[in-house]
Design an enzyme around this catalytic site. Structure first.
Site, PDB file in Angstrom:
ATOM      1  N   LYS A 198      80.456  89.843  79.460  1.00  0.00           N
ATOM      2  CA  LYS A 198      80.751  88.401  79.353  1.00  0.00           C
ATOM      3  C   LYS A 198      79.488  87.563  79.534  1.00  0.00           C
ATOM      4  CE  LYS A 198      83.091  84.645  78.791  1.00  0.00           C
ATOM      5  NZ  LYS A 198      82.859  83.579  79.672  1.00  0.00           N
ATOM      6  N   GLU A 238      76.543  82.604  73.095  1.00  0.00           N
ATOM      7  CA  GLU A 238      77.167  81.269  72.930  1.00  0.00           C
ATOM      8  C   GLU A 238      76.094  80.160  72.987  1.00  0.00           C
ATOM      9  OE1 GLU A 238      80.939  80.743  75.234  1.00  0.00           O
ATOM     10  OE2 GLU A 238      79.794  79.205  76.268  1.00  0.00           O
TER      11      GLU A 238
HETATM   12  N1  LIG Z   1      86.961  76.610  81.649  1.00  0.00           N
HETATM   13  C1  LIG Z   1      86.572  77.560  80.790  1.00  0.00           C
HETATM   14  O1  LIG Z   1      86.453  77.334  79.580  1.00  0.00           O
HETATM   15  C2  LIG Z   1      86.298  78.956  81.255  1.00  0.00           C
HETATM   16  C3  LIG Z   1      86.197  79.258  82.615  1.00  0.00           C
HETATM   17  N2  LIG Z   1      85.946  80.547  82.998  1.00  0.00           N
HETATM   18  C4  LIG Z   1      85.821  80.885  84.422  1.00  0.00           C
HETATM   19  O2  LIG Z   1      87.124  80.939  85.005  1.00  0.00           O
HETATM   20  C5  LIG Z   1      87.056  80.541  86.387  1.00  0.00           C
HETATM   21  C6  LIG Z   1      87.998  79.359  86.611  1.00  0.00           C
HETATM   22  O3  LIG Z   1      87.595  78.325  85.729  1.00  0.00           O
HETATM   23  P1  LIG Z   1      88.489  77.004  85.498  1.00  0.00           P
HETATM   24  O4  LIG Z   1      89.925  77.341  85.494  1.00  0.00           O
HETATM   25  O5  LIG Z   1      87.880  76.321  84.337  1.00  0.00           O
HETATM   26  O6  LIG Z   1      88.146  76.198  86.838  1.00  0.00           O
HETATM   27  P2  LIG Z   1      88.961  74.973  87.472  1.00  0.00           P
HETATM   28  O7  LIG Z   1      87.967  74.223  88.291  1.00  0.00           O
HETATM   29  O8  LIG Z   1      89.741  74.250  86.427  1.00  0.00           O
HETATM   30  O9  LIG Z   1      90.027  75.697  88.440  1.00  0.00           O
HETATM   31  C7  LIG Z   1      89.648  76.426  89.570  1.00  0.00           C
HETATM   32  C8  LIG Z   1      90.846  76.406  90.529  1.00  0.00           C
HETATM   33  O10 LIG Z   1      90.559  77.279  91.615  1.00  0.00           O
HETATM   34  C9  LIG Z   1      91.042  76.640  92.800  1.00  0.00           C
HETATM   35  N3  LIG Z   1      90.343  77.246  93.935  1.00  0.00           N
HETATM   36  C10 LIG Z   1      89.051  77.110  94.270  1.00  0.00           C
HETATM   37  N4  LIG Z   1      88.782  77.854  95.359  1.00  0.00           N
HETATM   38  C11 LIG Z   1      89.946  78.483  95.687  1.00  0.00           C
HETATM   39  C12 LIG Z   1      90.298  79.382  96.727  1.00  0.00           C
HETATM   40  N5  LIG Z   1      89.399  79.810  97.623  1.00  0.00           N
HETATM   41  N6  LIG Z   1      91.581  79.805  96.783  1.00  0.00           N
HETATM   42  C13 LIG Z   1      92.505  79.385  95.879  1.00  0.00           C
HETATM   43  N7  LIG Z   1      92.207  78.535  94.865  1.00  0.00           N
HETATM   44  C14 LIG Z   1      90.947  78.087  94.787  1.00  0.00           C
HETATM   45  C15 LIG Z   1      90.770  75.174  92.606  1.00  0.00           C
HETATM   46  O11 LIG Z   1      91.582  74.377  93.457  1.00  0.00           O
HETATM   47  C16 LIG Z   1      91.117  75.023  91.131  1.00  0.00           C
HETATM   48  O12 LIG Z   1      92.477  74.695  90.928  1.00  0.00           O
HETATM   49  C17 LIG Z   1      85.577  80.217  86.651  1.00  0.00           C
HETATM   50  O13 LIG Z   1      84.919  81.346  87.136  1.00  0.00           O
HETATM   51  C18 LIG Z   1      85.052  79.868  85.252  1.00  0.00           C
HETATM   52  O14 LIG Z   1      83.658  80.051  85.136  1.00  0.00           O
HETATM   53  C19 LIG Z   1      85.835  81.565  82.109  1.00  0.00           C
HETATM   54  C20 LIG Z   1      85.926  81.322  80.768  1.00  0.00           C
HETATM   55  C21 LIG Z   1      86.141  79.998  80.225  1.00  0.00           C
HETATM   56  O1  LIG Z   2      82.460  81.027  79.949  1.00  0.00           O
HETATM   57  C1  LIG Z   2      82.649  79.983  79.372  1.00  0.00           C
HETATM   58  C2  LIG Z   2      82.811  79.922  77.905  1.00  0.00           C
HETATM   59  O2  LIG Z   2      82.669  81.183  77.318  1.00  0.00           O
HETATM   60  C3  LIG Z   2      82.708  78.734  80.187  1.00  0.00           C
HETATM   61  O3  LIG Z   2      83.094  77.609  79.443  1.00  0.00           O
HETATM   62  C4  LIG Z   2      81.381  78.516  80.876  1.00  0.00           C
HETATM   63  O4  LIG Z   2      81.493  77.432  81.762  1.00  0.00           O
HETATM   64  C5  LIG Z   2      80.272  78.270  79.852  1.00  0.00           C
HETATM   65  O5  LIG Z   2      79.007  78.356  80.464  1.00  0.00           O
HETATM   66  P1  LIG Z   2      78.136  77.023  80.779  1.00  0.00           P
HETATM   67  O6  LIG Z   2      78.990  76.211  81.756  1.00  0.00           O
HETATM   68  O7  LIG Z   2      76.857  77.506  81.365  1.00  0.00           O
HETATM   69  O8  LIG Z   2      77.958  76.292  79.454  1.00  0.00           O
END
Ligand SMILES: NC(=O)C1=CN([C@@H]2O[C@H](COP(=O)(O)OP(=O)(O)OC[C@H]3O[C@@H](n4cnc5c(N)ncnc54)[C@H](O)[C@@H]3O)[C@@H](O)[C@H]2O)C=CC1
Ligand SMILES: O=C(CO)[C@H](O)[C@H](O)COP(=O)(O)O
Length: 301
Positions: free
Chosen positions: A169, A176
């Site tokens: 990833k 990306e």
């Molecule tokens: N947003 C995206 O496009 C993508 C995100 N990711 C990854 O997925 C993961 C989550 O990303 P998102 O959903 O976008 O983040 P987000 O910020 O929308 O959601 C994270 C959630 O985790 C909760 N949280 C934080 N610490 C916690 C804990 N200790 N216990 C329980 N809940 C907790 C927060 O309250 C929040 O609701 C990250 O590692 C991100 O890098 C991966 C691929 C794409």
């Molecule tokens: O994993 C992802 C997409 O594939 C997340 O959107 C990630 O946050 C992208 O990386 P950056 O925040 O550094 O642009």
């Protein structure tokens, strides 16, 4: 199957919804009561704490973490650890560094699957692409959930041992960055170039049959449609950067040349220069005066 989901933000809610849609049961927990309530509205059972969540799960626990990478993952595992044994499986679906995942897999009694997740919030409809690392038996055990959360059986695979899912990833994100940079440069040249072009029309035309069509290009088309051909008020500043930095660090360590990914990362850092502009460019401006008496471009005081 019954799945515990911890972390119910943009991505975690999709894991919950797609798992429920496939006929499985979900127990959900987030530090935010609002996020937990949103999962409950989707049909999940809600938990008030991690202890409450593990209490609600069957003897063989299957738990998916979708919290931000870094301290939140370790804090969650600290709370989970006393409740886990060797029959249990924990999936980390976030963007964790692969070395953190290897360390966590060694530390836990439970099987640990590091799962790179791609597709973003748009994955709600079509499902994600999942790159999984860790023990084969645990991957096989979680396959019904991966089938549900991914686009289907072809949307996930086991990459190899612990760490390999997040490693793949990480490199995906490096790619990306480079693709975004390539599209950005092409559209910048078209925008600044010799014809008065409609960028949405260019992107749409390219997306229909051109060699360079892609989902990122569809997102370019959407951006021009929604923001205008000149991107309206969108600022010259690109945030994020951690996964691209890790990709470049790993490439240096492996002595593999990744000039495009490196340049894309550098452009991101460059976009965040201070208000007075890039120091290196200001110095180059002054040096041309030093060696050639070329006029120094001066900024407004
Ligand atoms: N947003 C995206 O496009 C993508 C995100 N990711 C990854 O997925 C993961 C989550 O990303 P998102 O959903 O976008 O983040 P987000 O910020 O929308 O959601 C994270 C959630 O985790 C909760 N949280 C934080 N610490 C916690 C804990 N200790 N216990 C329980 N809940 C907790 C927060 O309250 C929040 O609701 C990250 O590692 C991100 O890098 C991966 C691929 C794409
Ligand atoms: O994993 C992802 C997409 O594939 C997340 O959107 C990630 O946050 C992208 O990386 P950056 O925040 O550094 O642009």
């Amino acid at each position: 199957m019954q799945l515990g989901v911890i972390g119910l933000g943009r991505m975690g809610q999709i894991v919950v919804q797609r798992t429920l849609d496939a006929g499985h049961d979900v127990v959900a927990f987030d530090l935010s009561a609002e996020a937990t309530a949103a999962a409950e509205e989707r049909g999940a059972d809600s938990a008030d704490s991690i202890a409450d969540l593990v209490e609600a799960l069957d003897d063989e626990k299957r738990i998916w973490l979708m919290v931000p990478a870094g301290d939140a993952v370790d804090a969650t595992l600290d709370d989970l650890e006393p409740h886990l044994d060797a029959d249990d499986v924990v999936v980390d679906g976030g963007n964790s560094h692969f070395e953190d995942s290897t360390r966590r897999a060694e530390r836990l009694d439970a099987a640990y699957l590091d799962c790179g997740t791609s597709g973003g919030p748009a994955g709600a409809e079509h499902g994600f692409s999942l790159m999984v690392g860790g023990p084969e038996w645990a991957y096989d055990e979680l396959t019904p959930v991966f089938d549900a959360v991914a686009t289907g059986p072809d949307g996930h695979d086991r990459m190899g041992p612990a760490g390999s899912g997040h490693y793949v990833k990480m490199v995906h994100n490096g790619v990306e960055y480079a693709l975004m940079q390539a599209y950005g440069e092409g559209f910048e040249l078209l925008h600044e170039g010799r014809y008065d072009l409609d960028m949405e029309s260019v992107a749409r035309t390219w997306n229909n049959g051109a060699v360079i069509r892609s989902w990122l290009l569809e997102l370019c088309e959407e951006a021009f449609r929604e923001e205008g051909s000149s991107l309206g008020t969108v600022a010259d500043e690109v945030r994020g950067g951690s996964t691209g930095t890790w990709t470049v660090q790993e490439a240096l360590e492996q002595e593999v040349p990744v000039p495009l990914i490196y340049a894309a990362l550098g452009e991101r850092f460059g976009s965040r220069s201070p208000k007075e502009g890039r120091f290196s460019r200001r110095l180059a401006n002054r040096l041309r005066y030093g060696f050639g008496r070329h006029e120094v471009a001066r900024r407004e005081e």
